[in-house]
Design a protein around this motif. Structure first.
Motif, PDB file in Angstrom:
ATOM      1  N   VAL A  58    -100.508-114.923  12.722  1.00 39.66           N
ATOM      2  CA  VAL A  58     -99.139-114.554  13.082  1.00 39.66           C
ATOM      3  C   VAL A  58     -99.071-114.093  14.523  1.00 39.66           C
ATOM      4  O   VAL A  58     -98.187-114.479  15.295  1.00 39.66           O
ATOM      5  CB  VAL A  58     -98.616-113.445  12.139  1.00 39.66           C
ATOM      6  CG1 VAL A  58     -97.257-112.947  12.615  1.00 39.66           C
ATOM      7  CG2 VAL A  58     -98.514-113.977  10.720  1.00 39.66           C
ATOM      8  N   ASP A  59    -100.048-113.238  14.941  1.00 38.40           N
ATOM      9  CA  ASP A  59    -100.046-112.720  16.303  1.00 38.40           C
ATOM     10  C   ASP A  59    -100.209-113.837  17.319  1.00 38.40           C
ATOM     11  O   ASP A  59     -99.632-113.810  18.399  1.00 38.40           O
ATOM     12  CB  ASP A  59    -101.165-111.691  16.475  1.00 38.40           C
ATOM     13  CG  ASP A  59    -100.856-110.390  15.726  1.00 38.40           C
ATOM     14  OD1 ASP A  59     -99.689-110.210  15.327  1.00 38.40           O
ATOM     15  OD2 ASP A  59    -101.772-109.582  15.536  1.00 38.40           O
ATOM     16  N   ALA A  60    -101.025-114.847  16.970  1.00 42.21           N
ATOM     17  CA  ALA A  60    -101.247-115.950  17.892  1.00 42.21           C
ATOM     18  C   ALA A  60     -99.972-116.756  18.106  1.00 42.21           C
ATOM     19  O   ALA A  60     -99.784-117.372  19.147  1.00 42.21           O
ATOM     20  CB  ALA A  60    -102.350-116.861  17.354  1.00 42.21           C
ATOM     21  N   ALA A  61     -99.092-116.737  17.119  1.00 44.31           N
ATOM     22  CA  ALA A  61     -97.839-117.488  17.230  1.00 44.31           C
ATOM     23  C   ALA A  61     -96.802-116.731  18.056  1.00 44.31           C
ATOM     24  O   ALA A  61     -95.789-117.308  18.437  1.00 44.31           O
ATOM     25  CB  ALA A  61     -97.282-117.766  15.838  1.00 44.31           C
ATOM     26  N   ARG A  62     -97.057-115.447  18.295  1.00 42.96           N
ATOM     27  CA  ARG A  62     -96.108-114.646  19.073  1.00 42.96           C
ATOM     28  C   ARG A  62     -96.712-114.319  20.432  1.00 42.96           C
ATOM     29  O   ARG A  62     -97.903-114.085  20.560  1.00 42.96           O
ATOM     30  CB  ARG A  62     -95.756-113.363  18.321  1.00 42.96           C
ATOM     31  CG  ARG A  62     -95.119-113.634  16.967  1.00 42.96           C
ATOM     32  CD  ARG A  62     -94.450-112.384  16.407  1.00 42.96           C
ATOM     33  NE  ARG A  62     -95.404-111.319  16.157  1.00 42.96           N
ATOM     34  CZ  ARG A  62     -95.043-110.069  15.858  1.00 42.96           C
ATOM     35  NH1 ARG A  62     -93.765-109.761  15.803  1.00 42.96           N
ATOM     36  NH2 ARG A  62     -95.952-109.141  15.623  1.00 42.96           N
ATOM     37  N   GLY A 124     -88.266-112.593  16.861  1.00 41.65           N
ATOM     38  CA  GLY A 124     -89.621-112.642  16.327  1.00 41.65           C
ATOM     39  C   GLY A 124     -90.600-113.434  17.167  1.00 41.65           C
ATOM     40  O   GLY A 124     -91.667-113.824  16.689  1.00 41.65           O
ATOM     41  N   GLU A 125     -90.268-113.675  18.441  1.00 38.23           N
ATOM     42  CA  GLU A 125     -91.132-114.479  19.303  1.00 38.23           C
ATOM     43  C   GLU A 125     -92.180-113.648  20.034  1.00 38.23           C
ATOM     44  O   GLU A 125     -93.136-114.188  20.585  1.00 38.23           O
ATOM     45  CB  GLU A 125     -90.283-115.228  20.342  1.00 38.23           C
ATOM     46  CG  GLU A 125     -89.230-116.144  19.745  1.00 38.23           C
ATOM     47  CD  GLU A 125     -88.279-116.681  20.795  1.00 38.23           C
ATOM     48  OE1 GLU A 125     -88.658-116.656  21.995  1.00 38.23           O
ATOM     49  OE2 GLU A 125     -87.168-117.106  20.444  1.00 38.23           O
ATOM     50  N   VAL A 126     -91.991-112.322  20.074  1.00 38.27           N
ATOM     51  CA  VAL A 126     -92.851-111.441  20.871  1.00 38.27           C
ATOM     52  C   VAL A 126     -93.750-110.611  19.968  1.00 38.27           C
ATOM     53  O   VAL A 126     -93.283-110.004  19.000  1.00 38.27           O
ATOM     54  CB  VAL A 126     -92.001-110.507  21.763  1.00 38.27           C
ATOM     55  CG1 VAL A 126     -92.891-109.567  22.574  1.00 38.27           C
ATOM     56  CG2 VAL A 126     -91.105-111.319  22.690  1.00 38.27           C
ATOM     57  N   GLY A 127     -95.038-110.604  20.267  1.00 33.32           N
ATOM     58  CA  GLY A 127     -95.976-109.788  19.503  1.00 33.32           C
ATOM     59  C   GLY A 127     -96.430-108.565  20.275  1.00 33.32           C
ATOM     60  O   GLY A 127     -96.913-107.597  19.692  1.00 33.32           O
TER      61      GLY A 127
END
Length: 210
Positions: A58-62, A124-127
């Protein structure tokens, strides 16, 4: 929110128990299926049962976003320094990142960069959000942005925590920010009256007034 729905046997294997144990836990109310198919088959969310398996995914996608801001055109050099500090820090951490920069007062909520940042966080684009200091976001309202980040699971990294300013120092900075904004609206941002008033107030705040 990320979901990974699997049948009972796959869920049991991930948890290291038998399917019979999962059925017993369901009867006891200890662990219920997340969904059932139209045919009544159990489906378990592995992202809930074993979040560590999916956190990195999930983190890699953000993305990581570094945000820099200064209040006026006179501080363009400072803006470049902020951007360099943020870029060096993020690169050293091995993060893939984007830098968003704004030139405008910390009381202005309509800056293009800030709006783009908030849209990305809410979407939800930013981690991870990286800033040089707390007031780099907003003079008033930074805590609200941090609350939104917490609700969206966004890690906030503040590079320069520094020593806590006194109440008087914070108040003086806020007064200067307010007067800068309203004098610019009254006289025009480039007028001599505006600059004279700002210089006089800054002198009082910094203790250099005659």
């Amino acid at each position: 929110m990320f979901k990974k729905l699997v049948p009972i046997h796959e869920a049991a294997e991930a948890l290291g128990v038998s399917a019979q144990t999962l059925r017993r836990w369901e009867r006891e109310g200890r662990l219920l299926p997340d969904e059932r198919t139209a045919g009544g088959r159990r489906r378990y969310d592995l992202a809930r049962l074993k979040p560590e398996m999916f956190r990195a995914q999930v983190d890699a996608a953000r993305k990581t976003v570094a945000y820099a801001r200064v209040s006026s055109h006179d501080q363009k050099d400072d803006l470049e320094r902020q951007k360099q500090v943020l870029e060096i820090y993020c690169a050293r951490q091995g993060w893939t990142f984007e830098v968003i920069a704004d030139l405008g007062t910390g009381m202005n909520y309509h800056k293009k960069g800030l709006k783009r940042l908030l849209d990305a966080i809410i979407g939800g684009e930013v981690g991870r959000l990286v800033i040089t200091h707390k007031d780099g976001l907003l003079r008033f309202g930074a805590e609200l942005v941090f609350a939104i980040c917490e609700a969206k699971g966004v890690e906030v990294v503040i590079l320069n925590q520094g020593e806590d300013a006194t109440f008087e120092e914070d108040l003086a900075k806020d007064v200067l920010e307010i007067i800068t904004v309203f004098s610019a609206r009254l006289y025009g941002s480039r007028s001599r009256k505006n600059q004279k008033l700002i210089d006089a107030v800054r002198g009082v705040v910094e203790g250099t007034a005659p």
